[in-house]
Design a protein around this motif. Structure first.
Motif, PDB file in Angstrom:
ATOM      1  N   SER A  75      18.266   3.324   3.768  1.00 25.45           N
ATOM      2  CA  SER A  75      17.781   2.058   4.146  1.00 25.45           C
ATOM      3  C   SER A  75      18.935   1.022   3.668  1.00 25.45           C
ATOM      4  N   GLY A  76      18.430  -0.382   4.260  1.00 27.49           N
ATOM      5  CA  GLY A  76      19.366  -1.561   4.006  1.00 27.49           C
ATOM      6  C   GLY A  76      20.466  -1.704   4.913  1.00 27.49           C
ATOM      7  N   GLY A 389       3.370  12.567  12.479  1.00 28.66           N
ATOM      8  CA  GLY A 389       4.075  12.946  11.367  1.00 28.66           C
ATOM      9  C   GLY A 389       5.521  12.241  11.434  1.00 28.66           C
ATOM     10  N   LEU A 390       5.972  11.881  12.698  1.00 24.27           N
ATOM     11  CA  LEU A 390       7.313  11.482  12.639  1.00 24.27           C
ATOM     12  C   LEU A 390       7.438   9.857  13.166  1.00 24.27           C
ATOM     13  N   ALA A 391       6.307   9.202  13.195  1.00 22.42           N
ATOM     14  CA  ALA A 391       6.111   7.614  13.171  1.00 22.42           C
ATOM     15  C   ALA A 391       6.706   6.919  12.017  1.00 22.42           C
ATOM     16  N   PRO A 392       7.997   6.356  12.036  1.00 20.37           N
ATOM     17  CA  PRO A 392       8.589   5.818  10.645  1.00 20.37           C
ATOM     18  C   PRO A 392       7.807   4.461  10.201  1.00 20.37           C
ATOM     19  N   TYR A 408      17.683  12.867  13.484  1.00 13.97           N
ATOM     20  CA  TYR A 408      17.296  11.691  12.703  1.00 13.97           C
ATOM     21  C   TYR A 408      16.536  10.519  13.428  1.00 13.97           C
ATOM     22  N   ILE A 409      15.948   9.886  13.047  1.00 11.16           N
ATOM     23  CA  ILE A 409      15.239   8.425  13.565  1.00 11.16           C
ATOM     24  C   ILE A 409      15.882   7.430  12.751  1.00 11.16           C
ATOM     25  N   VAL A 410      16.104   6.206  13.613  1.00  3.46           N
ATOM     26  CA  VAL A 410      16.900   5.125  13.128  1.00  3.46           C
ATOM     27  C   VAL A 410      15.759   3.941  13.573  1.00  3.46           C
ATOM     28  N   THR A 411      15.947   2.935  12.658  1.00  2.00           N
ATOM     29  CA  THR A 411      14.771   1.971  12.769  1.00  2.00           C
ATOM     30  C   THR A 411      15.673   0.393  12.798  1.00  2.00           C
ATOM     31  N   GLN A 412      15.012  -0.483  13.667  1.00  2.00           N
ATOM     32  CA  GLN A 412      15.783  -1.784  13.460  1.00  2.00           C
ATOM     33  C   GLN A 412      15.880  -2.274  12.075  1.00  2.00           C
ATOM     34  N   GLY A 414      16.704  -1.205   9.606  1.00  2.00           N
ATOM     35  CA  GLY A 414      17.875  -0.650   8.811  1.00  2.00           C
ATOM     36  C   GLY A 414      17.519   0.714   7.938  1.00  2.00           C
ATOM     37  N   SER A 415      16.563   1.493   8.456  1.00  2.00           N
ATOM     38  CA  SER A 415      16.338   2.785   7.858  1.00  2.00           C
ATOM     39  C   SER A 415      16.645   4.090   8.575  1.00  2.00           C
ATOM     40  N   VAL A 416      17.117   5.004   8.149  1.00  2.00           N
ATOM     41  CA  VAL A 416      17.269   6.266   8.648  1.00  2.00           C
ATOM     42  C   VAL A 416      16.705   7.330   8.105  1.00  2.00           C
TER      43      VAL A 416
END
Length: 422
Positions: A75-76, A389-392, A408-412, A414-416
């Motif tokens: 994260s970050g 189960g895959l919604a971050p 992998y799932i990447v979020t705006q 800053g987390s992976v």
């Protein structure tokens, strides 16, 4: 009734399913998974004289309850928009930050020094920035990799879209910043709909997804214009030492007026797309205008040239009209309306270690925050389901795939996250 069949030459035994299509050939067959439901399994044998005979078997597959979830990786980060890895590299993940850096996670640890930083070269704001990264198939020996970004400079106010080639330095965790070679530039009339993803296909060519140039409603009419590069998937041969050449098998490679780089066209903003690492099929998440999002699928056997319809159509619907001429258009395999989200994030056909997901295409919505999946079988998106189960719990900018095929799932924010389970 299953009848005994005559001996057949090698390769003349074909297995197929009424739900999943052709399964394979040979005297025996092992499959990783079958769609839930009632299958008619057909074994067709053809003898040396060309006479065919069939045996069938009814088989019911009961769906299992997926036991999958997300394991936090990091994260970050600063607006991460892509995760990838060089072929065969099982110890590192490379993450593209929209603000201009390529970061490395090595053996689970984020390295403090970026692999490459282009923050002084890129334009930022809206949908601009560092958008794509692709490693050459022979990266282990050539050290070549490619980046896609928007540049501050150009004859138009929005700057330019750029593909550059670099090589790695003597330090495997640092790029040779002096090696940059610009391969392609395209002047941007607007600062959105840049597409920007690049990836090598199974054929070894570099593919580049271009948006329609921006604005709203395709003001440049680029969606159906094959004389420019916008609103298209480009296919480039970058194996030489110069900029790029045109593969002879491109559909318009010798056309007198259409751009030779085009592989397909009629796309609005193919933000994230991928090749199935097992079949070679191309899955495109194309971001819609104001009403519909879509997933397009191009089979590996295609010779290119598909017209995905923008801006004649948006998803399965005519754009801005009750009726439209759909002759020659390739319609999506799936669409959904904006009561469910606002912008599709294309993903990957899962080929990782979680058997309940294997063979399913994963995709998400940036605003909706959900993840869904389906199987592509018989030319259609089948066995569609939500993947709660895959919604971050954040805006999903991208999926990613490592060298082993894990997703992998990447979020705006800053987390992976890594998809895990069985």
């Amino acid at each position: 009734m299953i009848r005994r069949m005559a001996r057949s030459p090698a390769g003349a035994l074909t297995w197929s399913s009424s739900l999943d299509g052709v399964l394979g050939t040979g005297t025996s067959l092992t499959v990783d998974s079958l769609s839930a439901g009632s299958h008619t399994i057909t074994l067709q044998a053809t003898d040396l004289g060309g006479v065919a005979n069939q045996a069938t078997l009814l088989l019911t597959v009961t769906p299992t309850t997926p036991n999958i979830g997300l394991t936090p990786v990091i994260s970050g980060l600063s607006s991460p928009v892509l995760l990838t890895a060089p072929p065969g590299d099982l110890t590192r993940l490379f993450i593209v930050e929209q603000s201009g850096a390529v970061r490395i996670i090595k053996n689970g640890t984020l390295l403090s020094t970026p692999f490459l930083s282009l923050s002084d070269s890129i334009s930022t704001g809206s949908e601009q920035g560092l958008l794509g990264l692709a490693f050459a198939p022979d990266y282990a020996t050539s050290g070549r990799f490619y980046v896609s970004y928007t540049n501050k400079h150009g004859p138009l106010a929005a700057g330019t879209s750029v593909i550059e080639r670099y090589t790695v330095s003597n330090n495997a965790d640092l790029a040779n910043t002096a090696s940059g070679q610009r391969l392609l530039t395209l002047d941007d009339p607007y600062d959105n709909h840049n597409g920007g993803m690049i990836a090598f296909g199974p054929d070894g060519y570099l593919y580049y997804g271009m948006g329609d140039g921006g604005g709203g409603g395709d003001p440049l009419n680029s969606g159906q214009d094959r004389s420019d590069l916008f609103a298209s998937m480009l296919r480039l041969d970058v194996s030489g030492n110069g900029a790029y050449t045109i593969p002879a098998s491109n559909p318009y490679a010798t056309h007198p007026t259409f751009r030779h780089e085009l592989w397909n066209y009629g796309l609005r903003n193919p933000w994230r797309w991928s090749f199935d690492r097992q079949t070679g099929d191309l899955y495109i998440g194309d971001v819609g205008q104001g009403a519909h999002e879509e997933i397009d699928i191009q089979l590996a056997s295609s010779g290119g040239g598909e017209n995905y319809g923008w801006h004649t159509m948006e998803g399965f619907s005519c754009y801005g009209a009750a009726n439209c001429n759909q002759t020659g258009l390739t319609l999506p395999k799936l669409d959904y309306d904006h009561s469910q989200g606002c912008a599709v994030t294309g993903g990957y056909v899962y080929r990782g270690s979680a058997t309940t997901l294997r063979g399913r295409y994963l995709y998400a919505d940036y605003c909706g925050g959900w993840v869904r999946s389906f199987r592509f079988a018989g030319g259609a998106a089948t066995d569609q389901r939500d993947e709660p189960g895959l919604a971050p719990g954040g805006s999903i900018t991208s999926f990613g795939e490592d060298a082993a095929g894990e997703v992998y799932i990447v979020t705006q924010g800053g987390s992976v996250y890594r998809i895990t389970g069985n």
